[in-house]
Scaffold this active site. Sequence first.
Site, mmCIF file in Angstrom:
data_model
loop_
_atom_site.group_PDB
_atom_site.id
_atom_site.type_symbol
_atom_site.label_atom_id
_atom_site.label_comp_id
_atom_site.label_asym_id
_atom_site.label_seq_id
_atom_site.Cartn_x
_atom_site.Cartn_y
_atom_site.Cartn_z
ATOM 1 N N GLY A 246 -2.931 75.078 -39.298
ATOM 2 C CA GLY A 246 -2.505 75.645 -38.023
ATOM 3 C C GLY A 246 -3.656 75.882 -37.072
ATOM 4 O O GLY A 246 -4.430 74.985 -36.741
ATOM 5 N N GLY A 247 -3.779 77.130 -36.629
ATOM 6 C CA GLY A 247 -4.825 77.483 -35.680
ATOM 7 C C GLY A 247 -6.219 77.194 -36.206
ATOM 8 O O GLY A 247 -7.142 76.913 -35.434
ATOM 9 N N GLY B 32 -13.709 43.830 -17.632
ATOM 10 C CA GLY B 32 -13.591 45.280 -17.716
ATOM 11 C C GLY B 32 -14.714 45.899 -18.526
ATOM 12 O O GLY B 32 -15.187 47.001 -18.217
ATOM 13 N N ALA B 33 -15.160 45.197 -19.555
ATOM 14 C CA ALA B 33 -16.225 45.756 -20.398
ATOM 15 C C ALA B 33 -17.505 45.902 -19.588
ATOM 16 O O ALA B 33 -18.230 46.897 -19.718
ATOM 17 C CB ALA B 33 -16.463 44.871 -21.607
HETATM 18 C C1 HXC Z 1 -1.237 85.309 -45.037
HETATM 19 C C2 HXC Z 1 -2.033 83.815 -46.565
HETATM 20 C C3 HXC Z 1 -1.760 82.740 -45.678
HETATM 21 C C4 HXC Z 1 -1.216 83.045 -44.393
HETATM 22 C C5 HXC Z 1 -2.649 81.944 -47.463
HETATM 23 N N1 HXC Z 1 -2.566 83.262 -47.641
HETATM 24 N N2 HXC Z 1 -2.167 81.589 -46.270
HETATM 25 N N3 HXC Z 1 -1.778 85.080 -46.214
HETATM 26 N N4 HXC Z 1 -0.983 84.340 -44.129
HETATM 27 N N5 HXC Z 1 -1.011 82.101 -43.487
HETATM 28 C C6 HXC Z 1 -3.046 84.036 -48.795
HETATM 29 C C7 HXC Z 1 -2.234 83.815 -50.057
HETATM 30 O O1 HXC Z 1 -1.133 84.689 -50.084
HETATM 31 C C8 HXC Z 1 -3.269 84.165 -51.125
HETATM 32 O O2 HXC Z 1 -3.384 85.575 -51.205
HETATM 33 C C9 HXC Z 1 -4.549 83.645 -50.531
HETATM 34 O O3 HXC Z 1 -4.345 83.574 -49.119
HETATM 35 C C10 HXC Z 1 -4.925 82.270 -51.039
HETATM 36 O O4 HXC Z 1 -3.832 81.398 -50.826
HETATM 37 P P1 HXC Z 1 -3.325 80.369 -51.938
HETATM 38 O O5 HXC Z 1 -2.033 79.799 -51.465
HETATM 39 O O6 HXC Z 1 -3.348 81.045 -53.277
HETATM 40 O O7 HXC Z 1 -4.477 79.282 -51.913
HETATM 41 P P2 HXC Z 1 -4.383 77.689 -52.014
HETATM 42 O O8 HXC Z 1 -3.499 77.311 -53.144
HETATM 43 O O9 HXC Z 1 -5.789 77.206 -52.007
HETATM 44 O O10 HXC Z 1 -3.637 77.217 -50.670
HETATM 45 C C11 HXC Z 1 -4.218 77.474 -49.421
HETATM 46 C C12 HXC Z 1 -3.264 77.068 -48.267
HETATM 47 C C13 HXC Z 1 -1.865 77.727 -48.504
HETATM 48 C C14 HXC Z 1 -3.115 75.539 -48.233
HETATM 49 C C15 HXC Z 1 -3.908 77.516 -46.973
HETATM 50 O O11 HXC Z 1 -2.049 79.097 -48.810
HETATM 51 C C16 HXC Z 1 -0.989 77.602 -47.320
HETATM 52 O O12 HXC Z 1 -0.344 76.553 -47.105
HETATM 53 N N6 HXC Z 1 -0.880 78.669 -46.520
HETATM 54 C C17 HXC Z 1 -0.018 78.699 -45.351
HETATM 55 C C18 HXC Z 1 -0.590 77.897 -44.237
HETATM 56 C C19 HXC Z 1 0.158 78.041 -42.949
HETATM 57 O O13 HXC Z 1 1.270 77.529 -42.792
HETATM 58 N N7 HXC Z 1 -0.409 78.850 -42.004
HETATM 59 C C20 HXC Z 1 0.222 79.190 -40.751
HETATM 60 C C21 HXC Z 1 -0.166 78.090 -39.741
HETATM 61 S S1 HXC Z 1 0.542 78.377 -38.175
HETATM 62 P P3 HXC Z 1 -3.885 86.336 -52.516
HETATM 63 O O14 HXC Z 1 -3.609 87.762 -52.256
HETATM 64 O O15 HXC Z 1 -3.101 85.754 -53.643
HETATM 65 O O16 HXC Z 1 -5.350 86.058 -52.623
HETATM 66 C C22 HXC Z 1 -0.719 78.983 -37.248
HETATM 67 C C23 HXC Z 1 -0.287 79.507 -35.931
HETATM 68 C C24 HXC Z 1 -1.241 79.205 -34.860
HETATM 69 O O17 HXC Z 1 -1.833 79.018 -37.629
HETATM 70 C C25 HXC Z 1 -1.041 77.828 -34.370
HETATM 71 C C26 HXC Z 1 -1.671 77.619 -33.068
HETATM 72 C C27 HXC Z 1 -1.488 76.239 -32.534
#
Ligand code: HXC
Length: 517
Positions: free
Chosen positions: A172-173, A407-408
Amino acid sequence: MTQEDPRILELRKMRAKALEGGGEERIAKQKAKGKMTARERVIALLDPGTFNEIEPFITHQGDEMDLLKEKFYGDGVITGYGQINGRTVYLYSQDFTIYGGTLSEMQSHKICRVMDLAVRNGVPFISLIDSGGARIQEGVRSMGGYAEIFRRNAQYSGVVPQVSVMLGPCAGGAAYSPALTDLVIMVEKQSFMFLTGPEVIKAVTGEVIDAESLGGSGVHTSVSGVAHLSVHSEKAALEMARHFLSYLPSNNVENPPFTPTTDELARMDEELNHMIPLEATEPYVMHQVIEKIIDQGSFLEIQPDWARNAIVGLARIGGHSVGIVGQEPAIMAGVIDIDAADKMTRFVRMCDCFNIPLVTFVDSPGFLPGIAQEHGGIIRHGAKLLYAYSEATVPKICIITRKAYGGAYVVMSSKYLGTDVTYAWPSAEIAVLGAEGAANILFKKQIETANDPAAERKKLANEYREKFNNPYYAASTGYVDDIIEPRESRPKLIATLSALRDKYAPAPPRKHGNIPV
Ligand code: HXC
């Protein structure tokens, strides 16, 4: 012995707690993936002993879901300032052990604070990114936080250099902010960039793909063009960020740093005189031409694996930073396609932002013909390149090594786009079309009605070649400033760059232009 002041003891305790990040277990998990901690990265990036942290005691303010259960000092990001090669930089390093390095409202405040300080002090800003994107529990607060960062990325673009080092799964962001910065470095098999991850894609479109194939370093440095460089380790990525900055000034009103060279200024490499094959259809390697002209070993190629028919990169000539743009005739004959135009445009604009003179090496048969290119908007993409060269006010030097057709010729830093000095090698062919194509069009009837059409075409093409496919017609009309032996290129460039160093070419005042994106 006097007793320690309890208030100082309390501070020490809090500091120790702040160093713990998300706790031992999560740090062990990070290490098990072969990753450094956020703090180790900062230390590895900066000159030893120069890091100063700010706002280490900030915690998240959200109270939704499980957020009240655990608060971590720093809120998942380390921010501060330090030095790289003796020059100040500001930076942030996201801590994946705290809520996956995700962006909360307070984390965004911390990041914006160092971005603002970087700009106020006219120094680069570096992002070490390892984050799951917006912190889900904070909802709109975290999304608003990203907007604050993106706005600064955009408003500070071209004011101070911004470098993004991708060190984990960046969603995402966490992928959008880097896309607004000057350089994106990824680590093989460790960094990923995507707006929505494999699971969301599966749910929405039904497509099945793993993270590496979706947004790994290979994808972004060779297919999408989102990232600029891919390296094999975190250490190498941090070293690359340092190296990149060594070519750039700290801000847009300074000149790039001078790096003395032991490479002789008057050096003439005889091999250059034998690089261009006598047969116009035979390729040669422009990378080798560049290496023989610039200060030895100084080429930092940017996006080497994407749109390889075009070359862009930073180098030094006589100790001064330059931006090199060119074609690689060994790949697709150096034709300009959509991706090549995009790659060169972005690079030309970056050099212009940061007062880095442009040296362009031209060998291209033109824009790539084809339905896919036309329907993909090659006109719009090629127009960007015209725009970028026309807009750039830095010293611009062009060397036409062989083909500069149609053009190049025009888009590749041609004289009347505002290029300061244009050189051609004796092998240069500056014409609207290649000889065969031109003969076919100009003498269609004559060829068709000849007794031997093939022989007639060849004869007419040869006549055309003699008239136009050389640099002398262009030189006689002032479209090239001089014809030089290839081996003279280095001393000529050094002299020309020196003569252009105080170039003053202000653009007419305006809010901003409207580049055809
Ligand atoms: C809160 C989050 C989180 C999120 C991960 N965590 N993503 N907490 N918000 N977005 C936390 C998990 O709960 C976990 O907490 C720790 O971070 C590690 O995550 P894991 O999943 O265990 O790690 P991993 O298996 O390595 O996977 C990482 C990951 C996955 C690929 C990033 O967590 C994931 O897909 N997260 C969601 C990504 C997402 O959709 N984000 C929102 C994007 S939208 P603990 O407590 O267990 O350590 C966005 C909006 C802005 O960003 C866009 C602007 C254009």
